[in-house]
Design an enzyme around this catalytic site. Structure first.
Site, PDB file in Angstrom:
ATOM      1  N   GLY A   1     -17.326   1.695  -3.427  1.00 28.09           N
ATOM      2  CA  GLY A   1     -18.193   2.858  -3.244  1.00 28.09           C
ATOM      3  C   GLY A   1     -19.453   2.838  -4.065  1.00 28.09           C
TER       4      GLY A   1
ATOM      5  CE1 TYR B   1      -3.274  -2.764   0.077  1.00 30.44           C
ATOM      6  CE2 TYR B   1      -3.726  -2.290   2.369  1.00 30.44           C
ATOM      7  CZ  TYR B   1      -3.984  -3.010   1.229  1.00 30.44           C
ATOM      8  OH  TYR B   1      -4.962  -3.985   1.238  1.00 30.44           O
TER       9      TYR B   1
ATOM     10  CG  LEU C   1     -18.702   0.166   1.565  1.00 29.95           C
ATOM     11  CD1 LEU C   1     -18.413   1.606   1.965  1.00 29.95           C
ATOM     12  CD2 LEU C   1     -20.028  -0.294   2.121  1.00 29.95           C
TER      13      LEU C   1
ATOM     14  CG  LEU D   1     -22.919  -1.985  -3.217  1.00 29.54           C
ATOM     15  CD1 LEU D   1     -22.481  -3.169  -2.363  1.00 29.54           C
ATOM     16  CD2 LEU D   1     -24.268  -2.269  -3.879  1.00 29.54           C
TER      17      LEU D   1
ATOM     18  N   GLY E   1     -24.118   4.638  -3.545  1.00 25.93           N
ATOM     19  CA  GLY E   1     -24.933   5.482  -4.411  1.00 25.93           C
ATOM     20  C   GLY E   1     -24.251   6.753  -4.848  1.00 25.93           C
ATOM     21  CE  LYS E   2     -17.423   6.845  -4.207  1.00 24.83           C
ATOM     22  NZ  LYS E   2     -16.209   7.135  -3.400  1.00 24.83           N
TER      23      LYS E   2
END
Length: 305
Positions: free
Chosen positions: A209, A53, A206, A211, A213-214
């Site tokens: 992201g 990372y 998610l 899920l 809705g963004k």
């Protein structure tokens, strides 16, 4: 916060695991420290990172934050992906594993990792060699538990079988991708984990992201920034499913992010889903999952979306 058994190891971890991949990139060090502070305050004592990372910067940021919390923190890292441009700067060879862990320990400012994952199967290295290296680290006390990430069911069982036959430190945990849109793990991986007693720490709960809705709201995120995620979640046929899910969450009066995380966590094989965030606001939103207790009927209803 609930604390649950980590497979058959005898230790317990927080029901949510804090993912740290954004630290040093989308979240600068100040934001990363704020996220860790809030997670710790909420009772999250299980943190997940990887040497790859941000080429080690993420581990350095965590290392500067840990301080006196180390004895109460369950800390997981990973090894396998490239950490340099040299021919031996990647892989699951004994050399790379042992050298990489020494470097991770320095960056994290700790004497041990609670969990070390092989980050992905390495076709170029016999699994016996990789497991022997993990066993050495466990024997030295530098790693407490061996685990695997992104392994298929057969790869996991081969590793577990070889390890048992050779008397190596056992595989204790797995880290598959699992969310409402990516459910292949339900076919073999999760049933295998239940049968074998592996801890399960899914990533991408998610779906990068989606899920939340963004993207429907016109916001940007990982899909716009990362080719791998764009390929993974770029199927336009999933848009209707996301719309149904977001509408369902709003009808329930809960955050879509919190509900998506609660759905992943509610699978009986799942130990602790990995929750990532770029800001404390994102973290706060997903922490709402702690107030959502899905019944089997409610879980099935969401699954059907």
């Amino acid at each position: 916060m609930k604390y649950v058994p980590f497979g058959r190891t005898g230790i317990r971890v927080s029901k949510l695991c804090l993912g740290t991949m954004t630290f040093g990139k989308e979240a600068d060090e100040a934001d990363a420290r704020a996220i860790m502070d809030r997670a710790w305050e909420a009772g999250i004592t299980f943190f997940d990172t990887a040497n790859v990372y941000n080429r080690g910067l993420t581990e350095e940021i965590i290392g500067r934050w840990i301080g006196s919390r180390r004895d109460k923190l369950i800390l997981a890292s990973k090894v396998r992906f490239p950490m340099g441009d040299g021919p031996n700067d990647w892989g699951a060879s004994r050399r790379h594993i042992l050298m990489s862990v020494e470097q991770s320990l320095k960056r994290l400012q700790t004497d041990w990792l609670d969990v070390l994952y092989l980050h992905r199967w390495d076709e170029a290295t016999p699994i016996e060699e990789s497991l022997a290296a993990l066993d050495t680290l466990v024997g030295q006390g530098k790693v407490h538990y061996a685990a695997v990430s992104n392994f298929s069911a057969w790869q996991t069982m081969k590793a577990a079988g070889v390890g048992a036959a050779r008397g190596f430190a056992p595989i204790t945990a797995i880290q598959p991708m699992y969310n409402l849109l990516k459910r292949q793990a339900e076919v073999e991986i999760l049933p295998m984990a239940e049968a074998e007693g592996f801890a399960v720490c899914p990533y991408n709960p998610l779906a990068a992201g989606i899920l939340t809705g963004k993207y429907q709201r016109g916001e940007s995120g990982r899909l716009d920034e990362n080719v791998m995620y764009a390929r993974r979640y770029g199927n336009p046929t999933e848009n209707q499913a996301v719309e149904r899910f977001v509408a369902h969450a709003l009808q329930r009066g809960v955050s879509p992010a919190a509900l998506a995380l609660a759905w992943t966590a509610s699978h009986p094989a799942v130990t602790a889903p990995i929750l990532g965030a770029r800001s404390t606001a994102q973290l706060e939103d997903t922490l709402g999952c702690l107030a959502i207790d899905l019944s089997p009927v409610e879980r099935a209803e969401i699954s059907a979306l």
